[in-house]
Design an enzyme around this catalytic site. Sequence first.
Site, mmCIF file in Angstrom:
data_model
loop_
_atom_site.group_PDB
_atom_site.id
_atom_site.type_symbol
_atom_site.label_atom_id
_atom_site.label_comp_id
_atom_site.label_asym_id
_atom_site.label_seq_id
_atom_site.Cartn_x
_atom_site.Cartn_y
_atom_site.Cartn_z
ATOM 1 N N HIS A 134 10.581 3.215 54.218
ATOM 2 C CA HIS A 134 9.773 3.136 55.278
ATOM 3 C C HIS A 134 8.568 4.723 54.740
ATOM 4 O O HIS A 134 8.620 4.683 55.851
ATOM 5 C CB HIS A 134 9.546 2.466 56.590
ATOM 6 C CG HIS A 134 8.675 1.880 57.492
ATOM 7 N ND1 HIS A 134 7.602 1.417 56.193
ATOM 8 C CD2 HIS A 134 8.920 1.553 58.611
ATOM 9 C CE1 HIS A 134 7.000 1.366 57.589
ATOM 10 N NE2 HIS A 134 7.357 1.027 58.832
ATOM 11 N N GLN A 137 4.913 4.856 57.309
ATOM 12 C CA GLN A 137 5.984 5.704 58.441
ATOM 13 C C GLN A 137 6.240 7.070 58.962
ATOM 14 O O GLN A 137 5.607 7.570 59.826
ATOM 15 C CB GLN A 137 6.369 4.275 59.146
ATOM 16 C CG GLN A 137 7.563 4.860 60.832
ATOM 17 C CD GLN A 137 6.386 4.154 61.537
ATOM 18 O OE1 GLN A 137 5.842 3.069 61.885
ATOM 19 N NE2 GLN A 137 5.955 4.900 62.482
ATOM 20 N N ASP A 220 15.684 4.742 65.922
ATOM 21 C CA ASP A 220 14.509 3.687 64.727
ATOM 22 C C ASP A 220 15.773 2.520 65.529
ATOM 23 O O ASP A 220 17.010 2.922 66.053
ATOM 24 C CB ASP A 220 15.025 3.561 63.397
ATOM 25 C CG ASP A 220 14.481 2.246 63.115
ATOM 26 O OD1 ASP A 220 13.374 1.618 64.022
ATOM 27 O OD2 ASP A 220 14.145 2.443 62.231
ATOM 28 N N CYS A 260 9.498 4.456 65.610
ATOM 29 C CA CYS A 260 8.364 4.419 64.568
ATOM 30 C C CYS A 260 8.146 2.871 64.963
ATOM 31 O O CYS A 260 7.516 2.282 65.160
ATOM 32 C CB CYS A 260 9.072 3.777 63.169
ATOM 33 S SG CYS A 260 10.375 1.972 62.674
ATOM 34 N N ARG A 288 -0.895 5.534 61.895
ATOM 35 C CA ARG A 288 -0.351 4.580 61.075
ATOM 36 C C ARG A 288 -1.900 4.442 60.238
ATOM 37 O O ARG A 288 -1.966 4.071 59.155
ATOM 38 C CB ARG A 288 0.480 3.373 61.559
ATOM 39 C CG ARG A 288 1.623 3.446 61.621
ATOM 40 C CD ARG A 288 2.910 3.840 60.701
ATOM 41 N NE ARG A 288 2.715 3.218 59.414
ATOM 42 C CZ ARG A 288 3.253 1.601 59.291
ATOM 43 N NH1 ARG A 288 3.815 1.289 60.462
ATOM 44 N NH2 ARG A 288 3.185 1.645 58.646
HETATM 45 N N1 CP Z 1 6.694 0.631 63.057
HETATM 46 C C1 CP Z 1 6.396 -0.631 62.073
HETATM 47 O O1 CP Z 1 6.166 -0.787 61.202
HETATM 48 O O2 CP Z 1 5.931 -1.616 63.137
HETATM 49 P P1 CP Z 1 5.532 -3.247 62.482
HETATM 50 O O3 CP Z 1 7.210 -3.632 62.143
HETATM 51 O O4 CP Z 1 5.237 -3.870 63.933
HETATM 52 O O5 CP Z 1 4.823 -3.286 61.130
HETATM 53 N N1 NVA Z 2 14.081 0.336 60.399
HETATM 54 C C1 NVA Z 2 13.157 -1.295 61.192
HETATM 55 C C2 NVA Z 2 11.800 -0.817 60.834
HETATM 56 C C3 NVA Z 2 10.971 -1.339 61.708
HETATM 57 C C4 NVA Z 2 9.276 -1.190 61.158
HETATM 58 C C5 NVA Z 2 13.692 -2.166 59.960
HETATM 59 O O1 NVA Z 2 13.997 -2.454 58.675
HETATM 60 O O2 NVA Z 2 13.677 -3.468 60.830
#
Ligand code: CP
Ligand code: NVA
Length: 305
Positions: A134, A137, A220, A260, A288
């Site tokens: 990710h 983020q 997270d 996040c 973001r």
């Molecule tokens: N943190 C993040 O990526 O949030 P969303 O899943 O809402 O995009």
């Molecule tokens: N680790 C989480 C982050 C969400 C923004 C997921 O992948 O669902």
Amino acid sequence: TTPKPIKHFLQFSDFTLAEFEYVIERAKIIKRKFKNYEVYHPLIDRTLVMVFEKNSTRTRLSFEAGMHQLGGAAIYLNTRDSQLGRGEPVEDAGQVMSRMCDIIMVRTFGQEIIERFAANSRVPVINGLTNEHHPCQVLADIFTFVEHRGSIAGKTVAWIGDANNMLYSWLQAAEIFGFHLNVSTPKGYDIDPTLVATTRYTFFDNPLDACEGAHLVNTDVWTSMGYEKENAERLKAFDGFMVDAPKMARASADALFMHCLPAHRGEEVAADVIDGPQSVVWDEAENRLHVQKALIEYLLLGEIA
Ligand code: CP
Ligand code: NVA
């Protein structure tokens, strides 16, 4: 002459430190313009297509609003409405979308899916989250740390919880920015060594010990998107890994807390931590927008003199 290779942002390690430093400087300028209601339209007539195979609030909003603010347009596609949900190969989707649009953001499952997509794209592809990474983020989080505390080089970041996409992007960032991670994950939810090429972390069995002296404590969700079937089992395995006041007390006195989002108060984080004075979660979310505008600008226009 051979055409310039297209620059993608598929994982954090796709950029050099110098590129991140440039993007962070641009994000500061772009954020200031936004706060001052200054019109800044370097991307008139450019179109971003966003492909979502998983849910999103922040990612969609920040990319869509950001592209609009840069003078361009954004189009949202999801699996349900597009032909991707009916089995059109990602290779074909990459070919077609990149002939109509200038830049593409993809949120999907396996990293190999976005890699196949990018391999068939004529335009830059940005990872808006995969099972493994990710990067947008973590870019926003590092920008947030820099805003609050200055350079992250040489600092200690604690990661408490799941070995997921966020952690892998943090591990790649540690290697590039030169900071250290103290990682604590429950037994059976270990770091996959095939996804990591850094020695800049120390593993702790006890999450309290991982927080010792940290300048930033990070967690997270325990169940990421795509792993919902494991939820009950994970709740048991992660018992004791909630970031709560005793854990924050072990960190540096001026430690920040990041998540996040979306968050579950009373699971991975205690309400008094996420809603407390050390938490910068709303800044992370807002940033973001600013860092992704700088990222899109860089991918489409290169360095602006
Ligand atoms: N943190 C993040 O990526 O949030 P969303 O899943 O809402 O995009
Ligand atoms: N680790 C989480 C982050 C969400 C923004 C997921 O992948 O669902």
